[in-house]
Write an enzyme that holds these catalytic residues in place. Structure first.
Site, PDB file in Angstrom:
ATOM      1  CB  SER A 145      -5.694  -5.455  -1.200  1.00  0.00           C
ATOM      2  OG  SER A 145      -5.778  -4.602  -2.326  1.00  0.00           O
ATOM      3  CE1 TYR A 158      -9.180  -2.249   1.319  1.00  0.00           C
ATOM      4  CE2 TYR A 158      -7.728  -1.794  -0.531  1.00  0.00           C
ATOM      5  CZ  TYR A 158      -8.582  -2.652   0.136  1.00  0.00           C
ATOM      6  OH  TYR A 158      -8.824  -3.900  -0.365  1.00  0.00           O
TER       7      TYR A 158
END
Length: 252
Positions: A145, A158
């Site tokens: 990501s 995250y």
């Protein structure tokens, strides 16, 4: 767009029940690959496999469960034989302020986004090495990501798991590359998937911060990421697109 070079490949795609994983599986099957669809939701996988036809195999498994991954690998090998393409797309995104101390969410993200990838590599890495040694094309693709590189408030853990995945991909390239196994790390930006539906903090979810980002930027479609995976893995055997960042045009 089709990628004929993928015809005849044998792939495993995690997170295949929805989002990027589902889109990647659809793209690979459309391009002639045999694809094991691996995810937790057996009903969704069965429906997708029925739609995609005999080149799709539904494999219900949780990447956080070692026994389930071992059983999945056995089923894949019994059905399709050796794998030459592994796409680690399974992931969870659970933002909250670090002050909340959500160890439950931290553990789930680490177990899925990082340790789950390692379990899959342990299960299918030897296949990739053997495929390359036999003169074939072999690919490991990790879907990370943009949060690996860009700081987003409330996404500390995250982002940390995705940064670890990006670093893991780079390190694995040093081990696999000399054996002709390609490692590609893909960092998508804002993408329209089900990840936002797992957020339990209304201020940060689809009706809050995340929704506002979607409205302001406009997300990628999961199919955009799938096309990039197919493009990268269809290059000539000696070409490794090692690190790919894909963003919506309006995302800085």
């Amino acid at each position: 767009m089709g990628y004929p070079a993928l015809n005849g490949r044998t792939a495993v795609v995690t997170g295949a029940a929805s989002g990027m994983g589902e889109a990647i599986a659809r793209q690979l099957v459309a391009d002639g690959a045999r694809v094991a669809l691996l995810a937790r939701r057996a009903d969704r996988l069965a429906a997708l496999a029925a739609e995609l036809g005999p080149n799709a195999l539904a494999v219900a498994a949780d990447v956080t469960d070692q026994a389930a991954v071992d059983a999945a690998a056995e089923l894949v090998h019994e059905t399709f034989g050796r794998v030459d393409l592994l796409v680690n797309s399974a992931g969870v995104m659970l933002p909250n302020p670090v002050d909340d101390g959500r160890i439950d969410e931290w553990s789930r993200m680490i177990d899925t986004n990082l340790t789950g990838v390692l379990r899959m590599i342990r299960a299918f890495g030897p296949d990739l090495v053997a495929a390359a040694a036999a003169g074939g094309t072999a690919d490991l693709v990790d879907v990370s990501s943009i949060a690996a590189d860009v700081v987003f408030p409330n996404y500390a853990v995250y982002g940390a798991t995705k940064a670890a995945l990006t670093q893991l991909s780079a390190a694995l390239r040093s081990e696999y590359g000399p054996r002709d196994v390609r490692v590609t790390n893909i960092e998508p930006g804002l993408t329209d998937t089900e990840l936002g539906n797992h957020i339990d903090n209304p201020a940060l979810g689809p009706d809050g911060q995340l929704g506002a980002m979607f409205d302001a930027i406009g997300p990628l479609a999961a199919a955009d990421v799938a096309d990039l995976v197919a493009y990268a893995t269809s290059r000539p055997r000696h070409v490794n697109l090692r690190q790919l960042v894909v963003l919506p045009t309006r995302q800085a």
